[in-house]
Write an enzyme that holds these catalytic residues in place. Structure first.
Site, PDB file in Angstrom:
ATOM      1  N   SER A  99       3.255 -18.084  20.545  1.00  0.00           N
ATOM      2  CA  SER A  99       2.056 -18.815  20.964  1.00  0.00           C
ATOM      3  C   SER A  99       2.090 -20.300  20.560  1.00  0.00           C
ATOM      4  O   SER A  99       1.673 -21.151  21.363  1.00  0.00           O
ATOM      5  CB  SER A  99       0.784 -18.126  20.454  1.00  0.00           C
ATOM      6  OG  SER A  99       0.882 -17.814  19.085  1.00  0.00           O
ATOM      7  N   ASP A 168      -4.843 -13.682  16.763  1.00  0.00           N
ATOM      8  CA  ASP A 168      -3.821 -12.693  17.150  1.00  0.00           C
ATOM      9  C   ASP A 168      -3.291 -11.976  15.904  1.00  0.00           C
ATOM     10  O   ASP A 168      -2.119 -12.129  15.538  1.00  0.00           O
ATOM     11  CB  ASP A 168      -2.689 -13.437  17.895  1.00  0.00           C
ATOM     12  CG  ASP A 168      -1.606 -12.497  18.384  1.00  0.00           C
ATOM     13  OD1 ASP A 168      -1.886 -11.292  18.557  1.00  0.00           O
ATOM     14  OD2 ASP A 168      -0.478 -12.974  18.591  1.00  0.00           O
TER      15      ASP A 168
END
Ligand SMILES: C[S@@+](CC[C@H](N)C(=O)[O-])C[C@H]1O[C@@H](n2cnc3c(N)ncnc32)[C@H](O)[C@@H]1O
Length: 286
Positions: A99, A168
């Site tokens: 990410s 996350d």
């Protein structure tokens, strides 16, 4: 903490998360005003799918590799695959972006990115990766506490009005992680109400998610969109049968961009009998 994302890089959960992340960044980047992104559980920034951990699980075979082989024509899926190709051009033929890498590539010169990672080795790798990118700040710290410490964001005296918080976590603590994430989202929304928040979660046994989804409806967001991709018909606690993202205050019309991409992901990744993907407003925008 035992979790290492290298074992799971490029799996179907990563693909869903990264497709949604890219769509969110692209939507934010359509307006010139600067964007601030906070990645609370960032990992090491990029992975090598031919390294021992990824080879041992082979998880990307049911995720990124399967999608790439299907050659989807949906514009968002093409954009995601193009970014993976760009990552490979930079880092090697078997690289897969995390990410932070995607945020850094999809966002612009005027934007700022803060990445938090608790694990020392992962944080060190992440710091090394972004040593020469002044837009990216890497913190070795608890990502939930960073929501309290870093929001609302001010960098060099500039207050950011627009942005995105990606949450996350590894879900090692299973149900307790859902509670911690919900608490963090509530606090984040109170501190920075105009931002978008995105929480990734695994789908194993569906009934376990019911209390989480009930609580999600009551978060103080203007709107809440649920995106889920199941790749197996199975409803068992033993493995990850799919995953989802809870999007709070998503960019305008993101659902319209995600709908065909989700259909493309389902066509490419889902085994026969898997339930259809879910794209559902828990709270409709006004
Ligand atoms: C699912 S992985 C992140 C993957 C990454 N977001 C991506 O998409 O490439 C979760 C990461 O969170 C880290 N972690 C675990 N607990 C944390 C915490 N409380 N704060 C920050 N990072 C944490 C783990 O070491 C792991 O690298």
């Amino acid at each position: 903490m035992n979790y290492r994302h290298a074992f799971h890089a490029g799996n179907h959960g990563d693909v869903l998360k990264h497709v949604v992340l890219v769509a969110s960044c692209d939507a934010l980047a359509r307006k010139p005003a600067p964007v601030f992104a906070l990645d609370t559980h960032a990992g090491r920034g990029a992975y090598a799918l031919d390294d021992a951990p990824a080879m041992r699980t082979g998880e990307s075979g049911g995720g990124f590799a399967k999608l790439a082989a299907a050659r989807p024509d949906d514009p968002l899926l093409c954009r995601y695959l193009e970014l993976v190709r760009a990552c490979r051009a930079e880092l090697g033929a078997e690289a897969y972006p995390g990410s932070p890498w995607l945020l850094a590539r999809a966002l612009r010169e005027q934007d700022r990115i803060a990445c938090c990672e608790l694990q020392a080795e992962e944080a060190a790798a992440l710091k090394a990766r972004f040593r020469d990118d002044p837009r990216v700040a890497v913190h070795q710290r608890d990502g939930y506490a960073a929501i309290r410490a870093l929001l609302p964001p001010t960098v060099d005296g500039v207050r950011f009005g627009r942005g995105l918080v990606l949450v996350d976590p590894p879900y090692e603590a299973q149900l307790a992680e859902f509670d911690a994430a919900l608490r963090a989202l509530r606090e984040g929304l109170q501190r920075w109400p105009q931002a978008g928040f995105a929480l990734w979660y695994p789908v194993k046994q569906r009934r376990v998610l019911a209390p989480f989804l009930r609580s999600a409806r009551h978060l103080p967001a203007r709107s809440a969109l649920l995106v889920e991709l199941a790749v197996r018909a199975e409803d068992s606690p033993l493995r990850m049968n799919g995953s989802g993202m809870l999007l709070l205050n998503p960019p305008w019309q993101l659902d319209g961009t995600l709908a065909p991409a989700l259909a493309g992901l389902h066509a490419a990744l889902a085994e026969p009998g898997a339930p259809p993907p879910r794209l559902e407003w828990l709270k409709e925008p006004l």
